[in-house]
Design a protein around this motif. Structure first.
Motif, mmCIF file in Angstrom:
data_model
loop_
_atom_site.group_PDB
_atom_site.id
_atom_site.type_symbol
_atom_site.label_atom_id
_atom_site.label_comp_id
_atom_site.label_asym_id
_atom_site.label_seq_id
_atom_site.Cartn_x
_atom_site.Cartn_y
_atom_site.Cartn_z
ATOM 1 N N ARG A 198 20.681 46.934 -18.222
ATOM 2 C CA ARG A 198 20.276 45.915 -17.260
ATOM 3 C C ARG A 198 21.527 45.320 -16.625
ATOM 4 N NH1 ARG A 198 15.550 42.949 -16.382
ATOM 5 N NH2 ARG A 198 14.537 43.831 -18.224
ATOM 6 N N SER A 246 21.565 40.253 -11.120
ATOM 7 C CA SER A 246 20.931 40.271 -9.799
ATOM 8 C C SER A 246 21.911 39.907 -8.700
ATOM 9 C CB SER A 246 19.749 39.287 -9.773
ATOM 10 O OG SER A 246 18.843 39.560 -10.819
ATOM 11 N N ASP A 248 18.034 38.161 -17.518
ATOM 12 C CA ASP A 248 16.880 38.432 -16.649
ATOM 13 C C ASP A 248 17.322 39.159 -15.381
ATOM 14 O OD1 ASP A 248 18.281 36.424 -15.423
ATOM 15 O OD2 ASP A 248 16.555 35.084 -15.123
ATOM 16 N N GLY A 249 18.449 39.872 -15.473
ATOM 17 C CA GLY A 249 18.954 40.624 -14.325
ATOM 18 C C GLY A 249 17.925 41.578 -13.759
ATOM 19 N N LYS A 250 17.873 41.682 -12.456
ATOM 20 C CA LYS A 250 16.840 42.480 -11.787
ATOM 21 C C LYS A 250 17.309 43.883 -11.410
ATOM 22 C CE LYS A 250 13.684 39.228 -11.648
ATOM 23 N NZ LYS A 250 14.376 38.183 -12.426
ATOM 24 N N MET A 251 18.573 44.205 -11.694
ATOM 25 C CA MET A 251 19.102 45.529 -11.373
ATOM 26 C C MET A 251 19.388 46.291 -12.654
ATOM 27 S SD MET A 251 18.940 45.267 -8.136
ATOM 28 C CE MET A 251 19.830 46.696 -7.476
ATOM 29 N N PRO A 305 16.886 48.815 -8.612
ATOM 30 C CA PRO A 305 16.098 47.790 -9.312
ATOM 31 C C PRO A 305 15.676 48.235 -10.710
ATOM 32 C CG PRO A 305 15.401 47.948 -7.025
ATOM 33 C CD PRO A 305 16.364 49.077 -7.247
ATOM 34 N N TYR A 306 15.819 47.334 -11.671
ATOM 35 C CA TYR A 306 15.523 47.666 -13.066
ATOM 36 C C TYR A 306 14.063 48.053 -13.266
ATOM 37 C CZ TYR A 306 15.731 47.495 -18.148
ATOM 38 O OH TYR A 306 15.679 47.827 -19.484
ATOM 39 N N ARG A 307 13.184 47.503 -12.439
ATOM 40 C CA ARG A 307 11.749 47.818 -12.581
ATOM 41 C C ARG A 307 11.482 49.309 -12.402
ATOM 42 N NH1 ARG A 307 12.097 45.226 -7.526
ATOM 43 N NH2 ARG A 307 11.619 46.595 -5.758
ATOM 44 N N GLU A 351 10.669 51.127 -15.715
ATOM 45 C CA GLU A 351 9.669 50.522 -16.592
ATOM 46 C C GLU A 351 8.373 51.316 -16.696
ATOM 47 O OE1 GLU A 351 9.433 46.575 -14.976
ATOM 48 O OE2 GLU A 351 11.089 45.839 -16.237
#
Length: 276
Positions: A126, A129, A203-206, A221-223, A226
């Protein structure tokens, strides 16, 4: 020793991939084909015809879980090379077929013990952001990995051309000396891993694999990491990230278009043999 043919190479790689898939399925571990293996699955429904390796990726938690499972199983068919092994300067693991051996033409691989035909297994970390924080982190990871390489006696100035060896030695010699005195190679590897993993509880988003050959293109993006699904790969099936388009476009751009003929070559500097 007999040299391994291209067809044999791909059969060996499929065997390694099947074993990884079996271990992951049995232990509720999510993984995805990555790099050229994922591109091959989407564009060719199997291997890229001229490719000579296989890659998978896992989020850091799944990566560490898989690593523990592979260490614990002690399967004589395979050799697991980890970041902790002396002579291995990478920040990812390799699963090798124990029936094979590689002659490497790459200086960074010369000290890796027991390396045979392998599959690379990469951790996804992770990332922050904020873009400034992210690229400062990226630069620091790259610097620390360079320090790891520079800490290995004689490695930093290796080149097939004598004049390049002398030039590298002249340019980097003092820096390498200072780096070797600051920490051992083992310590530099540990420092680099701490930096790589520092945002995994944020809580990083990348996210991405920062020490891959693709560099900043791996940052997405980390999502994206998932959700997973199975895909056909020749007569087999393996897991991939569901949102593979985001990943492949970042790495390759128009990934469904074949490269020019002169670019359709294996990328690794190895000669592969069956053991006697």
């Amino acid at each position: 020793m007999r040299e391994i043919t291209s067809k044999e190479n791909k059969n060996i790689l499929v065997g390694l991939m099947q074993h990884i898939d079996d271990v992951c399925s049995s232990n509720n571990i999510k993984y995805s084909l990555s790099g050229g293996s994922l591109l091959g699955a989407i564009r060719h429904q199997g291997f890229i015809p001229w490719d000579d390796d296989a890659d998978i990726m896992l989020t850091r938690g799944n990566y560490e879980k898989l690593k523990k499972c592979l260490i614990k199983e002690h399967n004589p068919k395979y050799v697991l090379l980890t970041e902790e092994d002396a002579g291995d300067y990478y920040q990812f693991i390799k699963l090798c077929d124990s029936r094979t051996v590689l002659k490497t033409l790459s200086p960074i691989d010369e000290n890796i013990p027991y390396m045979g035909v392998f599959i690379d297994i990469f951790p996804i970390d992770r990332l922050p952001s904020d873009s400034n924080t992210l690229y400062e982190h990226y630069a620091q990871v790259q610097k620390l990995q360079r320090n790891t390489v520079f800490s290995v006696p004689g490695l930093y100035y290796q080149s097939p051309k004598l004049w390049k060896k002398f030039l590298k030695f002249f340019i980097y010699g003092v820096s390498a000396l200072l780096i070797k005195h600051a920490h051992t190679t083992k310590e530099w590897k540990s420092i680099t891993k701490r930096e790589l993993t520092k945002y995994n509880n944020s809580d990083g988003k990348m996210g991405g694999v920062l020490l891959s050959e693709y560099g900043k293109k791996e940052i997405i993006p980390y999502r994206t990491f998932e959700e997973y699904k199975k895909i056909s790969f020749g007569s087999y099936s393996f897991e991939i990230i569901s949102d593979f388009n985001v990943y492949l476009e970042s790495l390759y751009g128009d990934y469904m278009t074949l490269p020019p003929l002169d670019k359709r070559k294996p990328k690794h500097a190895y000669i592969e043999y069956w053991k006697d």
